[in-house]
Design a protein around this motif. Structure first.
Motif, PDB file in Angstrom:
ATOM      1  N   ARG A  21       0.828  -1.216   0.000  1.00  0.00           N
ATOM      2  CA  ARG A  21       0.000   0.000   0.000  1.00  0.00           C
ATOM      3  C   ARG A  21       0.854   1.253   0.000  1.00  0.00           C
ATOM      4  O   ARG A  21       0.474   2.282  -0.540  1.00  0.00           O
ATOM      5  CB  ARG A  21      -0.887   0.010   1.245  1.00  0.00           C
ATOM      6  N   SER A  27      -2.142  -0.260  -5.436  1.00  0.00           N
ATOM      7  CA  SER A  27      -2.284  -1.528  -4.710  1.00  0.00           C
ATOM      8  C   SER A  27      -3.728  -1.774  -4.269  1.00  0.00           C
ATOM      9  O   SER A  27      -4.401  -0.866  -3.769  1.00  0.00           O
ATOM     10  CB  SER A  27      -1.379  -1.518  -3.469  1.00  0.00           C
ATOM     11  N   PHE A  43      -7.874   1.739   5.122  1.00  0.00           N
ATOM     12  CA  PHE A  43      -6.823   2.236   4.231  1.00  0.00           C
ATOM     13  C   PHE A  43      -7.096   3.686   3.880  1.00  0.00           C
ATOM     14  O   PHE A  43      -8.236   4.062   3.638  1.00  0.00           O
ATOM     15  CB  PHE A  43      -6.795   1.413   2.939  1.00  0.00           C
ATOM     16  N   THR A  47      -1.592   4.375   2.675  1.00  0.00           N
ATOM     17  CA  THR A  47      -1.118   3.505   3.753  1.00  0.00           C
ATOM     18  C   THR A  47      -2.249   2.786   4.485  1.00  0.00           C
ATOM     19  O   THR A  47      -3.427   2.972   4.195  1.00  0.00           O
ATOM     20  CB  THR A  47      -0.227   4.301   4.740  1.00  0.00           C
TER      21      THR A  47
END
Ligand code: SF4
Ligand code: SF4
Length: 298
Positions: A21, A27, A43, A47
């Motif tokens: 991430r 991602s 999320f 991050t």
């Protein structure tokens, strides 16, 4: 020292910079969030966010992360020498049991309560895989001794019985570092996934090679090697591939390498040297997709 280690069971879970991430805004990895039964993981743009109010440091996310990128200790797991002690507080995954097996665990210890359905399922599935690998199964053993000490009881027992008891409950081999939850580390002769690359779609842009932290792809001379045994299904390659040319298929078998030849060419439009699986292709993939009115990027 032992007291310090026992105290560290409370340590927060921390995400390291290896997390997909953080490395790739495209991602789609949600493995840690799926593993967290308390829904403590979410999320943001780049991050993973852990809600410390919800997180109980069970460690399920640490174990589940395919790249073993999370720091912390799974506080709910307890061992008695080479036995994992059954607890209804969590359910181990096959991955977790396979790793413990390689580290010397060979039994699951119960007292008066039998294994619940979820543990039974995980154990059966793990033993099915172990059978495929020609290894002994994990057995269930009964122990009349009450080993499931609460944390408070554990500390008071420790004061009474000293270091010997702590050693039996927390042998060194069960203190796992963050990079020790990677299955490929323990079963180096096997592959758990097959990496399938569609040569008709792939433009050999090499984006997946750069994003694969497991170094599954290796380019040498005019040959691409795909070393399937290194793949942990982190999905970094499928997330980054602009051509949707990669698929990861779960498959347990002896490790294998796919070898594909490619051609090195000079683009007729821009003069850039590029690689291609196709013999007759005369333009690099950038010029193929470029508006002819645009200037060459090289
Ligand atoms: S091949 Fe893809 S899924 Fe497998 S480890 Fe590499 S980036 Fe992850
Ligand atoms: S990212 Fe996709 S197109 Fe680029 S090399 Fe990998 S598989 Fe091929």
């Amino acid at each position: 020292m032992i007291l310090n280690w026992l105290e560290s069971l409370h340590a927060d879970v921390k995400i390291t910079e290896k997390c997909s991430r953080q490395r790739n805004y495209r991602s789609t990895c949600i493995v840690c969030a799926q593993a967290c039964k308390l829904e403590a993981i979410s999320f943001n743009e780049r991050t993973v966010v852990i809600d410390s109010q919800r997180c109980n440091s069970c460690g399920d996310c640490i174990i589940a992360c395919p790249l073993s990128t999370m720091k912390g200790l799974p506080g709910t797991r307890k061992f008695d020498h080479t036995s994992l002690i059954f607890s209804e507080a969590y359910t181990p995954t096959e991955k977790e049991l396979l790793i413990y097996k390689k580290r010397g665990m060979n039994t699951i210890q119960i007292t008066d309560i039998p294994l619940n359905e979820q543990w039974g399922f995980a154990l059966n599935e793990t033993n099915r895989i172990l059978k495929l690998l020609g290894e002994k199964p994990i057995e269930v053993v009964r122990n009349s001794k009450e080993e499931k000490l609460s944390r408070r009881a554990l500390f008071s027992s420790l004061q009474k019985e000293g270091k010997q008891l702590a050693r039996s409950l927390a042998p060194v081999s069960w203190q796992m570092e963050e990079d020790e939850w990677n299955l490929t580390r323990y079963y180096q002769e096997l592959q758990f996934y097959s990496v399938e690359m569609d040569k008709n779609k792939c433009t050999l842009c090499q984006a997946c090679f750069s994003f694969c932290q497991q170094k599954v792809f290796r380019l040498e001379d005019s040959v691409l090697q795909i070393q399937h045994e290194k793949c942990v299904n982190c999905t970094a390659c499928t997330d980054i591939c602009p051509e949707e040319a990669i698929r990861i298929r779960p498959e347990i078998k002896e490790k294998s390498v796919t070898v594909e030849s490619f051609f090195t060419k000079k683009c007729q439009d821009c003069g850039h040297v590029y690689a291609s699986f196709k013999k007759g292709k005369e333009k690099c993939h950038i010029c193929v997709n470029r508006d002819p009115e645009w200037l060459s990027p090289y």
